[in-house]
Scaffold this motif. Structure first.
Motif, mmCIF file in Angstrom:
data_model
loop_
_atom_site.group_PDB
_atom_site.id
_atom_site.type_symbol
_atom_site.label_atom_id
_atom_site.label_comp_id
_atom_site.label_asym_id
_atom_site.label_seq_id
_atom_site.Cartn_x
_atom_site.Cartn_y
_atom_site.Cartn_z
ATOM 1 N N ASN A 1 0.845 -1.179 0.000
ATOM 2 C CA ASN A 1 0.000 0.000 0.000
ATOM 3 C C ASN A 1 0.885 1.236 0.000
ATOM 4 O OD1 ASN A 1 -1.765 2.094 0.490
ATOM 5 N ND2 ASN A 1 -3.058 0.877 1.835
ATOM 6 N N ALA B 1 0.222 4.457 -0.313
ATOM 7 C CA ALA B 1 -0.200 5.577 0.525
ATOM 8 C C ALA B 1 0.180 5.320 1.980
ATOM 9 C CB ALA B 1 -1.699 5.792 0.394
ATOM 10 N N SER B 2 -0.032 4.083 2.425
ATOM 11 C CA SER B 2 0.312 3.751 3.806
ATOM 12 C C SER B 2 1.817 3.855 4.022
ATOM 13 C CB SER B 2 -0.149 2.342 4.149
ATOM 14 O OG SER B 2 -1.537 2.296 4.217
ATOM 15 N N ALA B 3 2.568 3.350 3.051
ATOM 16 C CA ALA B 3 4.020 3.409 3.187
ATOM 17 C C ALA B 3 4.471 4.858 3.378
ATOM 18 C CB ALA B 3 4.692 2.792 1.963
ATOM 19 N N MET C 1 2.648 7.262 4.656
ATOM 20 C CA MET C 1 2.242 7.720 5.985
ATOM 21 C C MET C 1 3.067 7.080 7.089
ATOM 22 S SD MET C 1 -1.821 7.930 5.730
ATOM 23 C CE MET C 1 -2.600 9.491 5.410
ATOM 24 N N MET C 2 3.626 5.911 6.793
ATOM 25 C CA MET C 2 4.486 5.280 7.796
ATOM 26 C C MET C 2 5.854 5.939 7.801
ATOM 27 S SD MET C 2 3.468 1.337 7.045
ATOM 28 C CE MET C 2 4.574 0.465 8.130
ATOM 29 N N TYR D 1 -2.312 7.891 12.163
ATOM 30 C CA TYR D 1 -3.348 8.595 11.400
ATOM 31 C C TYR D 1 -4.699 7.947 11.615
ATOM 32 C CZ TYR D 1 0.488 10.991 9.153
ATOM 33 O OH TYR D 1 1.596 11.753 8.915
ATOM 34 N N VAL E 1 -6.461 3.181 9.561
ATOM 35 C CA VAL E 1 -5.261 2.370 9.759
ATOM 36 C C VAL E 1 -4.400 2.476 8.510
ATOM 37 C CG1 VAL E 1 -4.392 0.044 10.020
ATOM 38 C CG2 VAL E 1 -6.345 0.783 11.359
ATOM 39 N N ASN E 2 -3.210 2.977 8.660
ATOM 40 C CA ASN E 2 -2.327 3.121 7.514
ATOM 41 C C ASN E 2 -1.096 2.262 7.689
ATOM 42 O OD1 ASN E 2 -3.416 5.113 5.527
ATOM 43 N ND2 ASN E 2 -3.702 6.217 7.432
ATOM 44 N N LEU E 3 -1.304 0.980 7.452
ATOM 45 C CA LEU E 3 -0.201 0.031 7.530
ATOM 46 C C LEU E 3 -0.241 -0.806 6.270
ATOM 47 C CD1 LEU E 3 -0.632 -1.130 11.218
ATOM 48 C CD2 LEU E 3 1.068 0.456 10.356
#
Ligand SMILES: Nc1ncnc2c1ncn2[C@@H]1O[C@H](COP(=O)(O)OP(=O)(O)OP(=O)(O)O)[C@@H](O)[C@H]1O
Ligand SMILES: Nc1ncnc2c1ncn2[C@@H]1O[C@H](COP(=O)(O)OP(=O)(O)OP(=O)(O)O)[C@@H](O)[C@H]1O
Ligand SMILES: [Mg+2]
Ligand SMILES: [Mg+2]
Lengths: 326, 294, 329, 508
Positions: free
Chosen positions: A203, A205-207, A209-210, D87, D90-92
């Motif tokens: 993902n 977008a998640s990467a 945000m991480m 955030y 869940v942003n994983l």
């Protein structure tokens, strides 16, 4: 079914193992049908003849795992053979310098595509498609004809046979390809870069945000693929001792097919770099079977390749569907 | 045991190639030779793989039509080490050590280009004052026939400065592309087109359609020269739409089988064997057409 | 905070950038090739480069329409070229003996079967689209050659067969009307039914689509069948135009051009929103580029580089990042 | 508490096309405090956090860290400055293992390679702080949303930082998990960390926060000490008007007397749910209560056909059998609003209107269920009725704030006028007022004056909500039913007792 069976089918590397087993079956079929098939050298030839494809597939694995695609690899390979041949034969550069230069060039070409993809947020498919035209076109700007390479280093590498048991041998190219596979495995599974590639594919977008280095990794992935493509180009040049703009037409599709057959998911994030080997061997095995058969016309060759590909993918898929239901 | 011949074909990219394959298969059957046929789908790496598998199968003779001239040293050395003689067909290879192959049987693409150009020169000689504008439909960029035919053609027409190639574009050896490119040539009205030189018959056939659709008479308003001599070309000549085709004979089968037998029997063979190829102008088309096998 | 629901201004319309690219390309061609835009009436129909571009782009446009829908569902179909070859050969093999109607029906039938096969592999078996269609891409051309024994099939009659790809209607090539009808019907299908909504939904979030009750498998099946039918029609147009079928070369690499057309028209390979008009414009951009290259007399060995550069330029100029980047600079 | 803020923002502006999300926002964050950021759905809280952490660039305004101006361009920058963020959604990465998700970006290494043993140990250590003992080598996608949320929090807690930002971290956590989280947060606060915390739960705000900043319509309404702001005043400031004092109207009409509309017998799926019997009558609200992982979501998914059951069957009016796909269930008048709106609900690129009509349209098939105008009217009707905050019905749903997306998805299912409506965590992420409205709506849908109402299955991790809404409560424990209770038979405490009972006790 037993819990043990569940543990096996549930393992994430299941698809890769299915490839290996199916490959064994395919080989057994060839060995019973054709004389001379069940020899060590036939197996080693798979590696020798497909060394360049394996190297490309390793690079492609990273790109696909990151959720992208690189269509330019075949053309970069051809461009590498062309530039190397030109530098060696026309400009008379020393072979070592040529090798370093083309490797850097391949990485730079890939990185450039990565930058365009990242900075302008363009789709990898299109950028690398244009890259494919560009590299192929640049070959013909150098020369439309093929250039024979006779630099001693290249000739030696081309004709050295690394003896194994019983008269069987491997080429230096095959050994290099296996080494690349090893390095690829290590990078994918033991370095932060490798894991970021998986994260990107899982993902993007998640990467982001991480707080993972998304941009850097993306550029690096394409640079890596370009590097692999130019290394494959060198292997190809060792293999053929020539530079030619028509070399390796359509190899990008073979590489993508190999990666996917090896169990990597095209949308990214799932799969194993090791799968590239089984995928490449499957494609090579299909070709070898056809060559041993020796009765197929051009069109039956195509139909049989398609058919075997289908059987392979369908069996693999049905087994993993079963796994999902289990 | 019957003799085993491993043959690696380029592909099936054109009618010419298909006729070539058919001739070889038929001749092998006739001669009682076991043919191991491998199709390379136009890729050199596939040909190398096929030759390696022939070596592994321990065939008696290997023959192949190389996709391209260079890049054969390594695998041919392996064949030589295995003691298997190699025959080249259709086009030659550049190798450092000529003993890597026994003989080469096939056409000379450069010569075909020259023959085409000579016909144009003759035509030009009939009207010595007029300048002749030539357009060229090239084959696939980088392919050996395209490079050589262009080379031969240009070499000869240099003799007459009135002959000018005003446009040259790749039609990729196909009818569709030949037609498309010719359409585009015809739209440019700055110079009149007098002659069309097509690297193969298929492109010429496509171009003929384009010329007709532009309201011109192919073969009359624009002279058309092409190479290969496939059946379609003879039909076009019979209809007066094509002026001449330079034959490139694909029917090498019988000659190849004989060679294979000779080579295995260790009889001396010539290093270079040319096949009989003619130039067929439209005048003989009607007579020749029934003889065409492909 | 609650500004009225501002309609995006006309210049923000997604079709604007592809259209601008097309016009720019035409303007360039007109400026550098004298008489490029020249049109005249010859034999009762329009004659000139512009007509050629439209005419030549017709098969690509047909293929691109289908590809648009496939891509909208997050799929891809690389078998388009093979299907072109199959339908062209089936049509040409049969048209002499069985008559026009039967031949056309059989050709489209063959394309339909191809589509069903692709749909089966992707939607029922769940193979990844690129691999599923790669199988037909490899085998399909072989099947076509099997039908013709590797020969080029030349069609001599009926003359009515040549009308589809070579005839004229109201002074314009018939193939254009074919494209117009197919595009019109497709647009109608997307507007007047919920198909467009479902296709986008499946492309954007298949899991959510299933939970909302969308018959995802059927939608995926449909787009592959539709795409193959479009390719089949394109094959007939091509065969009719050159009055022959060349199984080995017909539609070669058409799939890549079709994908390129979709993306130049603003489509995203990640699925979702799609624009039929955009894809048509994309196809026209590609053909205009090719025609311009021919007209300019670019040497064939340079052609690829020029093509690549233009594709890069068009893509970059269309990216939203480019506008912000330029503003900052 | 020191007098110098670690982090301060002032004059922050941020607009999106057509929306002014932040205007002139300021905020101060002191070391050693928990600072609650409160506001209605769409007030701009998440946007503020995204600007603060470099995900969005502000149009104007300054951010200072320790008095030094900073301008994070990427999330990496913010991380390097010591700002850790969880955030809202869940942003994983679902494909990576739990341990990797926790450690990605800063892996423990040995000899240049990732030390996997250390990674797993580290992950277990952080999760243990929150009493979570799961297989950290398993891929994240294996776990429920609630576990994923805890993993996201664990990731933020792993590295010591200066500032910790949590955007609705508790939206899918149960009470016990929330308490464990709070214990951890209090400890960190006492160690001097500055914590910014967004929640819609007033209880949680008062339990944890030292200071509260209220946002309204993209502006800062004011900053208050938690001890000096009453609940009523807080709600008042968030909403911007005096709230109607009247507590939500609880109708006491006895319900559940209608026809049975849905009956499940022995419904089960291996690894997900033990055989479950359940009956649902027209006009009743059935609450499902239970701990994390007790099987509520699984039960709901089986009732809807989202997963296929291994055993048992479902009976609706005139039909009996097993669902093979949600389409069958929808055709039988069942609707299901998933707890995972990002992955299983919203079609992010499509407009609010298209998202609302989707289920209705899917049931109708290809023939257009509604004309364009009717669609518009329907969408606008629900936007008004549910108070969805959106620029227009044509705005892509992805541009709505989290809570407003939730409401739009609810509208999707209400529009199909189902006989049975299954709501899995419908109140997740919606603000205080909206929550009350929603619960009123739920009851109103079931208990209609003018005839038989809907049958509703209501799942929520908020026990008070379940008790408040439901006519009957089904308590689940360890993936099996632990009892069904009528309204009034249970209070919060007794439910907790049932939930917490040892399996042995149940057997006895
Ligand atoms: N990417 C975006 N594009 C356009 N508008 C956006 C975008 N992100 C947020 N908005 C708008 O900005 C406003 C503030 O949204 P934000 O997500 O900050 O609200 P919030 O306070 O976090 O709400 P919630 O409590 O529901 O999470 C909303 O009106 C939303 O529609
Ligand atoms: N505290 C926990 N410890 C270990 N595993 C858990 C825990 N909570 C949930 N899980 C895992 O999550 C999976 C899904 O359960 P899920 O949470 O969806 O059930 P649920 O009752 O619907 O809970 P909720 O709706 O509150 O998330 C279970 O397979 C379980 O393995
Ligand atoms: Mg928010
Ligand atoms: Mg749940």
């Amino acid at each position: 079914m037993t819990p043990r069976w569940h543990a096996i089918t549930g393992a994430p590397s299941f698809t890769t193992w299915v490839s290996v087993v199916l490959m064994g079956l395919l080989f057994a079929a060839g060995a019973t049908a054709y004389t001379g098939f069940a020899s060590t050298q036939v197996v080693l030839n798979l590696l020798i003849d497909n060394a360049f494809l394996l190297v490309i597939a390793v690079g492609m694995s990273f790109v696909i795992l990151s959720g992208g695609i690189d269509l330019s690899v075949g053309s970069v390979l051809a461009l590498t053979t062309m530039v190397a041949a030109w530098l060696l034969q026309v400009a008379h550069w020393p072979a070592e310098a040529v090798i370093v230069l083309v490797l850097l060039g391949g990485a730079a070409f890939g990185a450039l595509q990565g930058v365009v993809i990242h900075v302008f947020r363009l789709q990898p498919f299109i950028v690398t498609l244009a890259g494919m035209f560009l590299a192929r076109g640049l070959c013909f700007l150098i020369s439309v004809d093929s250039i024979t390479i006779d630099a001693p280093l290249f000739v030696t590498l081309s004709q050295t046979q690394i003896p194994l048991w019983g008269g069987a041998f491997l080429s230096p190219g095959a050994v290099i390809a296996l080494a690349v596979l090893g390095v690829g495995l290590w990078v994918a599974h033991a370095t932060a870069f490798g894991r970021t590639v998986y994260a990107l594919g899982g993902n993007e977008a998640s990467a982001l945000m991480m707080g993972l280095p998304v941009g850097r990794t993306k550029v690096a992935v394409y640079a890596l693929s370009g590097l692999c493509a130019s290394l494959a180009g060198l292997l190809f040049a060792f293999y053929m001792l020539s530079g030619y703009g028509q070399h390796a037409q359509g190899v990008e599709l073979d590489a993508i097919a190999a990666v996917v057959i090896g169990g990597t998911v095209l949308t990214g994030g799932y799969g194993y770099v090791a799968g590239a080997l089984s995928g490449v061997l499957v494609l090579g095995l299909i070709q070898t079977l056809i060559a041993f058969d020796g009765t197929l016309s051009s069109w039956w060759t195509k139909i049989v390749i398609g058919g075997l590909l289908f059987v392979f993918c369908a069996v693999q898929r049905l087994l993993s569907l079963k796994k999902a239901h289990a | 045991a019957p003799l085993v011949l491993g043959f690696s074909q380029v592909g099936a990219e054109s009618e010419w190639r298909t006729a070539n394959t058919a001739s070889i298969k038929a001749a092998a059957k006739e001669a009682g030779i076991t043919l191991k046929f491998a199709d390379a789908q136009q890729k050199q790496e596939n040909q190398v793989k096929a030759i390696r598998s022939f070596i592994a199968q321990k065939v008696d003779v290997i023959a192949f039509s190389p996709v391209v001239e260079s890049g054969w040293d390594t695998v041919l050395k392996e064949a030589k080490a295995a003691g298997i003689p190699v025959i080249l067909t259709d086009r030659s290879v550049k190798v450092a050590d000529p003993s890597l192959y026994v003989t080469f049987i096939g056409s000379d693409f450069v010569e075909e280009g020259r023959k085409a150009a000579r016909w144009v020169l003759e035509r030009a000689a009939k009207a010595p004052n007029a300048a002749l504008n030539i357009v060229e439909l090239q084959g696939t960029v980088g392919s050996a026939p395209a490079i050589d035919r262009k080379k031969g053609f240009e070499e000869v027409i240099k003799a007459n400065p009135k002959l000018q190639i005003i446009r040259s574009q790749s039609g990729e050896f196909t009818r569709a592309k030949g037609k498309e490119v010719m359409e585009s040539f015809l739209k440019q009205r700055d110079k009149k087109i007098d002659v069309l030189f097509a690297h193969n018959d298929d492109m010429a056939i496509g171009a003929i359609q384009a010329i007709e659709e532009a309201g011109l008479k192919p073969g009359v308003d624009i002279l058309i020269v092409s190479i290969d001599g496939v059946r379609g070309a003879f039909e076009a000549m019979k209809a007066g739409k094509l002026n001449v085709t330079v034959e490139c004979n694909p029917l090498l089968g019988p000659q190849l089988m004989q060679l294979a037998k000779d080579v295995v029997a260790k009889k001396p063979v010539e290093k270079r064997i040319t096949v009989n190829e003619g130039v067929f102008p439209a005048e003989v088309a009607a007579k020749e057409l029934p003889n065409r096998k492909y | 905070m609650s500004t009225p629901p501002a309609r995006p201004p006309a210049w923000r319309h997604p079709l604007v950038r592809p259209l601008a690219a097309l016009l720019l390309l035409l303007a360039f061609a007109a400026a550098s090739v004298p008489g490029f835009l020249h049109l005249e009436v010859k034999d009762g129909h329009l004659y000139g480069n512009l007509v050629d571009i439209l005419h030549r782009a017709a098969p690509l446009m047909l293929a691109a329409l289908g590809m648009t829908l496939v891509i909208a569902t997050r799929g891809i179909d690389v078998s388009v070229g093979a299907v072109v070859a199959i339908s062209a050969t089936v049509g040409c093999v049969l048209v002499g003996s069985q008559g026009l109607a039967a031949a056309v029906a059989a050709a489209l039938g063959a394309a339909l079967l191809c589509g069903l096969w692709n749909g089966l592999l992707v939607s029922v078996l769940g193979l990844q689209p690129i691999i599923a269609t790669l199988i037909l891409m490899v085998a399909g051309r072989g099947l076509a050659q099997l039908l013709t024994d590797g020969q080029i099939i030349t069609v001599y009659e009926p003359a009515s067969f040549f009308w589809l790809g070579g005839g004229y209607l109201l002074g314009l090539p018939v193939s254009l009307f074919v494209v117009a009808v197919v595009a019109g019907l497709t647009a109608l299908l997307m507007r007047r039914t919920a198909l467009g909504l479902f296709i986008q939904t499946v492309g954007i979030n298949p899991v959510a689509a299933r939970l909302a009750g969308v018959h995802t498998a059927a939608i995926v099946f449909f787009v592959y069948v539709y795409c193959s039918l479009g390719a089949g029609l394109a094959g007939l147009v091509i065969a009719s135009n050159i009055k022959s079928a060349d199984a080995n070369n017909a539609g070669l690499l058409l799939e890549l051009d079709a994908i390129l057309a979709v993306t130049l028209g603003g489509g995203q390979l990640s699925g979702g929103k799609f624009s039929l008009a955009g894809s048509l414009v994309g196809a026209l951009i590609i053909q205009t580029l090719t025609s311009t290259i021919y007209a300019l007399g670019v040497p064939p060995q340079v052609t690829m580089v020029v093509k690549a550069m233009v594709v890069f330029a068009v893509c970059i100029s269309q990216s939203s990042a480019w506008s912000t980047w330029r503003k900052k600079a | 508490m020191s007098t110098q803020p670690v982090l301060a923002l002032s004059g922050l502006h941020k607009s999106f096309p057509g929306v002014k999300a932040l205007s002139n926002v300021s905020l101060r964050l002191f070391p050693g405090e928990v600072h609650a950021l409160m506001g209605q759905n769409g007030a701009g809280k998440s946007t503020l956090i995204k600007v603060l952490t470099g995900l969005y660039q502000p149009d104007a305004g300054t951010i200072t860290l320790d008095g030094q101006p900073i301008a994070p361009k990427r999330t990496e920058d913010a991380q390097d400055l010591g700002i850790r963020t969880v955030y809202q959604e869940v942003n994983l990465c679902p494909n990576l293992s739990v341990a990797e998700n926790i450690c990605a970006g800063r892996f423990p290494r040995r000899w240049g390679r990732i030390d996997w043993a250390a990674v797993h140990a580290e992950a277990r250590r952080v999760l243990a702080q929150m009493d979570l003992d799961i297989d950290v080598a398993a891929p994240l996608s294996r776990y429920s949303l609630s576990v994923q949320q805890m993993v996201a929090i664990a990731r933020a807690l792993r590295i010591s930082a200066r500032v910790l930002i949590l955007d609705e971290p508790t939206s899918s956590l149960d009470e016990a998990a929330v308490q464990r989280l709070f214990t951890v947060l209090r400890r960190l606060r006492d160690q001097g960390l500055a914590i910014l915390f967004v929640t819609h739960f007033l209880d949680q705000t008062y339990a944890l926060a030292d200071r509260i900043t209220v946002m309204r319509n993209g502006e800062t309404e004011g900053e208050y000490l938690a001890s000096e702001l009453s609940r009523l005043a807080l709600v008042n400031k968030m909403v911007g008007a005096a709230p109607d004092q009247q507590p939500s109207r609880l109708d006491s009409r006895s319900a559940g007397t209608g026809e049975p509309v849905l009956r499940a017998e022995g419904l089960a799926r291996r690894g997900a749910l033990q055989p479950l019997d359940l009956e649902l009558r027209q006009g009743e609200v059935l609450g499902l209560a239970g701990l994390l992982g007790s099987g509520r979501t699984e039960a709901a998914r089986l009732l809807f056909g989202a997963d296929t059951a291994d055993a048992g069957h479902v009976e609706t009016r005139g039909r009996r059998g097993r669902w093979h796909s949600p389409r069958e269930a929808i055709a039988a008048g069942i609707a299901f609003c998933s707890e995972d709106r990002k992955h299983e609900g919203a079609i992010l690129d499509l407009s609010v209107r298209e998202n609302i009509v989707l289920a209705l349209q899917a049931r109708a098939g290809l023939r257009l269920a509604l004309g364009r105008e009717e669609q518009q009217a329907l969408a606008e009707d629900y936007i008004r009725r549910l108070g969805i905050k959106t620029a227009s019905a044509d705005t892509p749903i992805g541009q709505l704030s989290g809570g407003n997306q939730q409401k739009a998805l609810l509208a999707r299912w209400l529009a199909t006028q189902p006989a049975v409506l299954i709501l899995d965590e419908p109140t997740r992420g919606i603000d205080v007022r909206a929550k009350e409205d929603l619960m009123d709506q739920v009851r109103a849908l079931a208990h209609r004056e003018d005839g038989p109402g809907m049958a509703i299955v209501f799942i929520s991790s908020e026990l008070p909500e379940v008790l408040h809404c439901s006519d009957r409560v089904l308590v689940l424990r360890d993936r099996r039913a632990a009892g069904v209770y009528r309204r009034g038979e249970l209070d919060e405490r007794s439910v907790l007792e049932v939930i917490a009972a040892e399996p042995a006790a149940q057997a006895a």
